[in-house]
Write a protein that holds these residues in place. Structure first.
Motif, PDB file in Angstrom:
ATOM      1  N   PHE A  38       0.827  -1.209   0.000  1.00  0.00           N
ATOM      2  CA  PHE A  38       0.000   0.000   0.000  1.00  0.00           C
ATOM      3  C   PHE A  38       0.861   1.259   0.000  1.00  0.00           C
ATOM      4  O   PHE A  38       1.997   1.252   0.472  1.00  0.00           O
ATOM      5  N   GLU A  39       0.299   2.325  -0.523  1.00  0.00           N
ATOM      6  CA  GLU A  39       0.776   3.671  -0.258  1.00  0.00           C
ATOM      7  C   GLU A  39      -0.234   4.308   0.692  1.00  0.00           C
ATOM      8  O   GLU A  39      -1.382   3.857   0.781  1.00  0.00           O
ATOM      9  N   GLY A  40       0.194   5.347   1.410  1.00  0.00           N
ATOM     10  CA  GLY A  40      -0.760   5.920   2.345  1.00  0.00           C
ATOM     11  C   GLY A  40      -0.256   7.154   3.051  1.00  0.00           C
ATOM     12  O   GLY A  40       0.773   7.735   2.701  1.00  0.00           O
ATOM     13  N   THR A  41      -1.017   7.551   4.062  1.00  0.00           N
ATOM     14  CA  THR A  41      -0.666   8.691   4.903  1.00  0.00           C
ATOM     15  C   THR A  41      -0.689   8.248   6.366  1.00  0.00           C
ATOM     16  O   THR A  41      -1.457   7.360   6.742  1.00  0.00           O
ATOM     17  N   TRP A  42       0.169   8.881   7.147  1.00  0.00           N
ATOM     18  CA  TRP A  42       0.250   8.583   8.591  1.00  0.00           C
ATOM     19  C   TRP A  42       0.261   9.905   9.339  1.00  0.00           C
ATOM     20  O   TRP A  42       1.085  10.779   9.071  1.00  0.00           O
ATOM     21  N   GLU A  43      -0.669  10.049  10.264  1.00  0.00           N
ATOM     22  CA  GLU A  43      -0.736  11.261  11.066  1.00  0.00           C
ATOM     23  C   GLU A  43      -0.934  10.898  12.535  1.00  0.00           C
ATOM     24  O   GLU A  43      -1.565   9.892  12.852  1.00  0.00           O
ATOM     25  N   ARG A  44      -0.381  11.737  13.402  1.00  0.00           N
ATOM     26  CA  ARG A  44      -0.502  11.521  14.838  1.00  0.00           C
ATOM     27  C   ARG A  44      -0.882  12.835  15.505  1.00  0.00           C
ATOM     28  O   ARG A  44      -0.300  13.880  15.223  1.00  0.00           O
ATOM     29  N   ALA A  45      -1.911  12.798  16.344  1.00  0.00           N
ATOM     30  CA  ALA A  45      -2.326  13.983  17.090  1.00  0.00           C
ATOM     31  C   ALA A  45      -1.392  14.131  18.293  1.00  0.00           C
ATOM     32  O   ALA A  45      -1.509  13.393  19.274  1.00  0.00           O
ATOM     33  N   ASP A  79      -1.103  16.254  20.689  1.00  0.00           N
ATOM     34  CA  ASP A  79      -1.696  16.584  21.988  1.00  0.00           C
ATOM     35  C   ASP A  79      -2.455  15.408  22.595  1.00  0.00           C
ATOM     36  O   ASP A  79      -2.695  15.381  23.809  1.00  0.00           O
ATOM     37  N   VAL A  80      -2.847  14.446  21.759  1.00  0.00           N
ATOM     38  CA  VAL A  80      -3.592  13.286  22.247  1.00  0.00           C
ATOM     39  C   VAL A  80      -2.646  12.141  22.616  1.00  0.00           C
ATOM     40  O   VAL A  80      -2.868  11.420  23.584  1.00  0.00           O
ATOM     41  N   CYS A  81      -1.581  11.988  21.844  1.00  0.00           N
ATOM     42  CA  CYS A  81      -0.615  10.910  22.067  1.00  0.00           C
ATOM     43  C   CYS A  81      -0.027  10.985  23.477  1.00  0.00           C
ATOM     44  O   CYS A  81       0.340  12.058  23.963  1.00  0.00           O
ATOM     45  N   GLN A  82       0.078   9.822  24.125  1.00  0.00           N
ATOM     46  CA  GLN A  82       0.641   9.742  25.472  1.00  0.00           C
ATOM     47  C   GLN A  82       2.002   9.051  25.499  1.00  0.00           C
ATOM     48  O   GLN A  82       2.518   8.725  26.563  1.00  0.00           O
ATOM     49  N   ALA A  83       2.571   8.813  24.328  1.00  0.00           N
ATOM     50  CA  ALA A  83       3.904   8.201  24.222  1.00  0.00           C
ATOM     51  C   ALA A  83       3.991   6.879  24.971  1.00  0.00           C
ATOM     52  O   ALA A  83       4.995   6.562  25.605  1.00  0.00           O
ATOM     53  N   CYS A  84       2.930   6.077  24.897  1.00  0.00           N
ATOM     54  CA  CYS A  84       2.886   4.814  25.645  1.00  0.00           C
ATOM     55  C   CYS A  84       3.647   3.688  24.939  1.00  0.00           C
ATOM     56  O   CYS A  84       3.827   2.623  25.500  1.00  0.00           O
ATOM     57  N   CYS A  90       3.988  -2.205  15.612  1.00  0.00           N
ATOM     58  CA  CYS A  90       4.354  -2.042  14.196  1.00  0.00           C
ATOM     59  C   CYS A  90       5.182  -3.218  13.690  1.00  0.00           C
ATOM     60  O   CYS A  90       6.255  -3.514  14.231  1.00  0.00           O
ATOM     61  N   PRO A  91       4.738  -3.894  12.640  1.00  0.00           N
ATOM     62  CA  PRO A  91       5.475  -5.050  12.121  1.00  0.00           C
ATOM     63  C   PRO A  91       6.719  -4.664  11.329  1.00  0.00           C
ATOM     64  O   PRO A  91       7.499  -5.535  10.947  1.00  0.00           O
ATOM     65  N   CYS A  92       6.898  -3.368  11.114  1.00  0.00           N
ATOM     66  CA  CYS A  92       7.978  -2.905  10.237  1.00  0.00           C
ATOM     67  C   CYS A  92       9.032  -2.066  10.952  1.00  0.00           C
ATOM     68  O   CYS A  92       9.945  -1.554  10.293  1.00  0.00           O
ATOM     69  N   ASN A  93       8.918  -1.895  12.256  1.00  0.00           N
ATOM     70  CA  ASN A  93       9.802  -0.969  12.973  1.00  0.00           C
ATOM     71  C   ASN A  93       9.798   0.409  12.309  1.00  0.00           C
ATOM     72  O   ASN A  93      10.833   1.066  12.182  1.00  0.00           O
ATOM     73  N   ALA A  94       8.612   0.838  11.898  1.00  0.00           N
ATOM     74  CA  ALA A  94       8.490   2.123  11.213  1.00  0.00           C
ATOM     75  C   ALA A  94       8.195   3.268  12.175  1.00  0.00           C
ATOM     76  O   ALA A  94       8.210   4.423  11.772  1.00  0.00           O
ATOM     77  N   LEU A  95       7.946   2.950  13.447  1.00  0.00           N
ATOM     78  CA  LEU A  95       7.643   3.975  14.444  1.00  0.00           C
ATOM     79  C   LEU A  95       8.660   3.921  15.576  1.00  0.00           C
ATOM     80  O   LEU A  95       9.165   2.850  15.917  1.00  0.00           O
ATOM     81  N   PHE A  96       8.928   5.080  16.172  1.00  0.00           N
ATOM     82  CA  PHE A  96       9.906   5.125  17.254  1.00  0.00           C
ATOM     83  C   PHE A  96       9.678   6.366  18.101  1.00  0.00           C
ATOM     84  O   PHE A  96       9.038   7.332  17.675  1.00  0.00           O
ATOM     85  N   VAL A  98       6.027  10.476  19.182  1.00  0.00           N
ATOM     86  CA  VAL A  98       6.218   9.306  18.323  1.00  0.00           C
ATOM     87  C   VAL A  98       6.478   9.801  16.915  1.00  0.00           C
ATOM     88  O   VAL A  98       5.799  10.715  16.438  1.00  0.00           O
ATOM     89  N   ALA A  99       7.457   9.236  16.264  1.00  0.00           N
ATOM     90  CA  ALA A  99       7.794   9.635  14.900  1.00  0.00           C
ATOM     91  C   ALA A  99       7.726   8.423  13.973  1.00  0.00           C
ATOM     92  O   ALA A  99       7.805   7.271  14.417  1.00  0.00           O
ATOM     93  N   GLN A 100       7.572   8.718  12.687  1.00  0.00           N
ATOM     94  CA  GLN A 100       7.419   7.669  11.673  1.00  0.00           C
ATOM     95  C   GLN A 100       8.622   7.647  10.738  1.00  0.00           C
ATOM     96  O   GLN A 100       9.209   8.690  10.435  1.00  0.00           O
ATOM     97  N   ARG A 101       8.986   6.445  10.311  1.00  0.00           N
ATOM     98  CA  ARG A 101       9.952   6.272   9.235  1.00  0.00           C
ATOM     99  C   ARG A 101       9.155   5.934   7.973  1.00  0.00           C
ATOM    100  O   ARG A 101       8.804   4.774   7.739  1.00  0.00           O
ATOM    101  N   PRO A 102       8.843   6.918   7.129  1.00  0.00           N
ATOM    102  CA  PRO A 102       7.969   6.670   5.975  1.00  0.00           C
ATOM    103  C   PRO A 102       8.484   5.584   5.035  1.00  0.00           C
ATOM    104  O   PRO A 102       7.686   4.815   4.468  1.00  0.00           O
TER     105      PRO A 102
END
Length: 340
Positions: free
Chosen positions: A164-171, A173-178, A185-191, A204-208
């Motif tokens: 897939f291609e797509g978009t990833w967004e994170r709020a 102010d809502v994220c609690q860094a849990c 993530c099955p791809c280690n795309a988030l950290f 939290v950040a994404q590796r596109p």
């Protein structure tokens, strides 16, 4: 490999292979009968609860829609007992990850692969030169087509096609860094980015380049801080337009609470670590998230009463398992919840 038969009709059979499932819930977005239920992805990925990613209702009509869009082949259509693999299925239409002759078998791809799908074998050249010969083997059954191997390959020897291609967004102010999304993530795309004193960074950040936009992170987020939308199905597959209407530019699958919090009052120390750590609680109050346990009279999910933890509202649980991870005496845990 463990197999769960979803439904059998005449010579057709839909089978669920949990070991291949990544908890993305893509299948639930196309199922016309709400047979497949995704939920409690966080604690399953963290090994905190004994269940599969998917729960299954007895409403399947063996249409095979789920099997056609599953990016990993975790849902399989069989006819006369044999898997159906053709251009009608995303998993079959995905080009295999390949390695060309430029490969020097350095092993970097093997080290970085999040699914352990790559094996490199090396030996000293037998022609008198000071070089390494070898082979690089990719397990196509395990590969999730994240592209890590291609990105880190020093000789551009690996070719990967993403589902897939797509978009990833994170709020923010809502994220609690849990870290639920990071662990799922099955791809280690988030950290969680590291920071220097006085520096502000994203929670939290994404590796596109490593993301396959499956949506597992959004499904697992206990506070709904992540939005993943598929914008394209990359491989050519038959009747792609049917699935594009169901999947593209739509929010990820909606999770169902398929777990229940259980506590042991005799073992509980009343320390309140779980109350502070709980992302649902933390979202309700910045003071509580900062560790001010007693500044709020009421908490939405967990609180300490008379020296022991109490579950205020089971339905408020985001099923991340953070409370179970932090409890020093294993006095709180998750169990499977039967879905009607």
């Amino acid at each position: 490999m463990n197999e769960i038969v979803v439904q059998t009709k005449d010579n057709k059979q839909v089978v669920y292979l949990p070991e291949k499932c990544i908890g993305c819930g893509t299948c639930t977005m196309v199922c016309p009968k709400d047979t497949l239920i995704i939920g409690s992805v966080g604690p399953v990925a963290r090994g905190l609860i004994n269940k599969e990613y998917l729960d299954i209702r007895d409403t399947c009509i063996t249409c095979g829609m789920c099997t056609k869009v599953c990016p990993t082949g975790a849902l399989e259509m069989r006819e006369d007992g044999k898997p159906v693999c053709d251009e009608n299925f995303l998993c079959s239409s995905l080009a295999p990850t390949t390695v060309n002759d430029n490969c020097v078998h350095c092993g970097v791809c093997e080290q970085i692969c999040p699914q352990g799908a790559i094996e490199t074998r090396q030996w000293l050249a037998n022609d008198g030169s000071a070089r390494i010969d070898g082979e690089t083997i990719i397990d196509q059954e395990t590969c999730v087509h994240c592209g890590w191997c291609s990105e880190v390959c020093p000789t551009n020897a690996i070719t990967v096609q993403k589902p897939f291609e797509g978009t990833w967004e994170r709020a923010e102010d809502v994220c609690q860094a849990c870290r639920t999304c990071v662990d799922v993530c099955p791809c280690n795309a988030l950290f969680n980015p590291e920071w220097a004193p006085g520096e502000r960074v994203d929670k939290v950040a994404q590796r596109p380049d490593a993301c396959i936009y499956c949506g597992a992170c959004a499904v697992s987020c206990p506070v709904n801080a992540i939005d993943v939308q598929k914008t394209a199905i990359v491989p050519d597959m038959n009747k792609k337009a049917v699935f594009e209407k169901k999947l593209l530019n739509k929010p990820s699958a909606t999770p169902v609470l398929t777990s229940v919090l259980v506590t042991d009052e005799d073992a509980c120390l009343g320390c309140g670590n779980c109350v502070i750590m709980c992302p649902v609680n933390a979202k309700s109050s910045k003071d509580l998230a900062a560790g001010s346990l007693n500044d709020l009279d009421e908490k939405p999910l967990l609180e300490v009463r008379n020296g022991t933890v109490k579950v205020v509202d089971q339905e408020a649980c985001g099923s991340c398992g953070a409370c179970a991870l932090i409890c020093p005496v294993s006095a709180i845990w998750l169990e499977k919840r039967e879905v009607e």
